[in-house]
Design a protein around this motif. Structure first.
Motif: not given
Length: 157
Positions: A1-4, A8-10, A27-33, A39-42
């Motif tokens: 879980f920490s790896t995700y 994401s932090n990077a 907008t890009l920041f929110v889109g990336v989140v 993607f992570t959940a999938f």
């Protein structure tokens, strides 16, 4: 879980440091989140599907809708993890254990509220326990039984 959260932090730090502040970067920041959350959940849902102790009634539903619900957790936790040590190098403020605790509780409540808002929007009823069994198997009833037996009541856990 920490790896995700490290990955994401990077990505979020790359967006924050590579682009000039403004509405496009936001907008890009929110889109990336959003994209990283889904993607992570999938990918986690897909990766556990081959594990012999997991079975899905409807794989398509688990991959699409289930991943979207699971992604809600990351919608809050990815930016929270990013913000946790955002100013660590600037030494602006010492982060205490209390700050961490309060922040964690707040983020947990945000996730709970988001999950409930989505449930309400979709019209999914909240069912606690099995109403057809004539008794509640909820955590609350278990806790009541357990606490009464622990503190001298007659019920057993």
């Amino acid at each position: 879980f920490s790896t995700y959260h490290v990955f994401s932090n990077a990505c979020l730090r790359k967006v924050a440091t590579s682009f000039a502040p403004g509405p496009r970067r936001t907008t890009l920041f929110v889109g990336v989140v959003i994209v990283l959350s889904y993607f992570t959940a999938f990918m986690e849902t897909l990766s556990i599907s081959s594990f012999p102790y997991y079975a899905f009634e409807d794989r398509n539903m688990a991959y699409t809708v289930g991943s979207a619900f699971y992604g809600i957790y990351f919608l809050v936790s990815f930016p929270a993890f990013y913000a946790f040590d955002e100013d660590i190098d600037a030494k602006k403020k010492q982060v205490t254990l209390w700050d961490t605790f309060v922040s964690g509780c707040g983020h947990g409540m945000m996730i709970l509220c988001l999950l409930d808002f989505v449930r309400l929007h979709l019209g999914v009823p909240l069912v606690v326990g099995d109403p057809s069994a004539g008794k509640s198997d909820s955590m609350a009833s278990w806790l009541m039984d357990y606490s009464s037996s622990w503190f001298g009541g007659s019920s057993s856990p």
